[in-house]
Scaffold this active site. Structure first.
Site, PDB file in Angstrom:
ATOM      1  N   GLU A 130       0.829  -6.973  -4.259  1.00 37.70           N
ATOM      2  CA  GLU A 130       0.374  -6.809  -2.877  1.00 37.70           C
ATOM      3  C   GLU A 130      -0.873  -5.927  -2.815  1.00 37.70           C
ATOM      4  OE1 GLU A 130       2.297  -8.073   0.523  1.00 37.70           O
ATOM      5  OE2 GLU A 130       1.643  -9.257  -1.184  1.00 37.70           O
ATOM      6  N   THR A 183      -5.900 -10.008   5.598  1.00 38.65           N
ATOM      7  CA  THR A 183      -5.126  -8.773   5.749  1.00 38.65           C
ATOM      8  C   THR A 183      -5.996  -7.526   5.649  1.00 38.65           C
ATOM      9  OG1 THR A 183      -3.166  -9.854   4.827  1.00 38.65           O
ATOM     10  CG2 THR A 183      -3.180  -7.445   4.861  1.00 38.65           C
TER      11      THR A 183
END
Length: 311
Positions: A130, A183
């Site tokens: 991530e 993101t």
């Protein structure tokens, strides 16, 4: 075994007030990864489907291989493994696309190697991926994708993750406009300092949401679905968000919020019937705006990632 295929579900992160600490998994939507032993030592990404040619094959940039590489280094594995990723989630959707890929890869690899690690021990490797995908090693997507259900990240240092109760009848509607929101870009608009007043409000809502889940108190859940930290900055980036938030008020939904960093909006409802009703309402909102949208209705997935096939 020479080959294992695993599935990891899509997720809703933040859940309004729980920025970077709350998330839950949904059913059916997700990614599949097949891992195979190779005679040639090392790790390779050999095939990627469903990404329109956009994801990297570089093992240091693809979230599947980044996660698996970290795991293999921890286990001191010296053999060869090949990865085949099949994307079922759109990129930049706010539904945990990168998380589903890395979690499915870890679940499959762990089984291929004979389950040397407990499921929860796979989480740090997914968080490393991530960090590569979006610049922050947060766990609110990877934890529910791996473990299923509602998950609370109590602490990142040391990592402390716990599953929460899922009330009977709780349903989610996902509203995904055909619009991609990176993101990293979505995180860049956030305030770096939060006023004490907002911190107090947010803390109360997090506590209320957790209590509402355990008590199966739909009213308390509804009152707690308020975000005074991330949503004010991010809502302006998401087409249709304010219109949906207004339109569902009289439909019986518990509330809505931005799924992850967006642009998907999640709506929680106390029944499947209401979840489908607000799905129809959301479709009408986007029809009026002239924008295409994908709609999904799902119960909360309490299973998490699992192996589909092994041979």
């Amino acid at each position: 075994m020479k080959k294992v295929t695993a599935f990891a579900p899509a997720t809703v992160a933040n859940v309004s007030c729980g920025f970077d600490i709350l998330g839950f998994a949904v059913e059916e939507l997700g990614d599949r990864v097949t891992v195979t032993f190779s005679e040639e030592p090392g790790l390779k990404v050999t095939k990627i489907e469903g990404d329109q040619g956009r994801l990297p094959y570089d093992v240091d940039k693809n979230t599947c291989s980044v996660a698996v590489k970290a795991m293999l280094e921890k286990l001191d594995f010296q053999g060869g493994i090949e990865i085949h990723l099949t994307k079922g989630l759109p990129l930049g959707s706010g539904m945990g696309s990168s998380a589903a890929s890395s979690v499915a890869a870890l679940e499959a690899t762990n089984r291929l190697l004979g389950n040397p690690l407990d499921k929860k021990d796979l989480l740090p490797f997914a968080m490393i991926a991530e960090g590569v995908a979006c610049g922050a090693p947060h766990a609110d997507n990877v934890a529910p994708s791996l473990l299923g259900g509602f998950v609370l990240v109590r602490s990142y240092d040391p990592l402390d993750v716990t599953k929460l109760h899922v009330p009977n009848g709780l349903y989610c509607t996902l509203v995904h406009p055909h619009f991609e929101l990176n993101t990293a870009d979505s995180r860049s608009v956030l305030r770096q300092q939060v006023p004490l007043k907002d911190a107090i409000i947010q803390s109360g809502n997090i506590a209320g949401l957790v209590a509402g889940l355990f008590q199966e108190d739909m009213g308390l859940i509804s009152r707690s679905l308020q975000d005074v930290i991330a949503e004010p900055s991010r809502a302006v980036l998401i087409p249709g968000y304010e219109e949906i938030k207004e339109a569902i008020k009289e439909a019986g939904a518990l509330g809505c919020g931005i799924s992850g960093s967006g642009p998907t909006t999640f709506i929680l409802s106390p029944s499947r019937e209401i979840a489908h009703k607000v799905s129809d309402i959301s479709q009408e909102v986007f029809n009026k705006m002239g924008l295409e949208v994908d709609l999904y209705v799902s119960a909360v997935n309490i299973r998490g990632a699992y192996v589909i096939n092994e041979e």
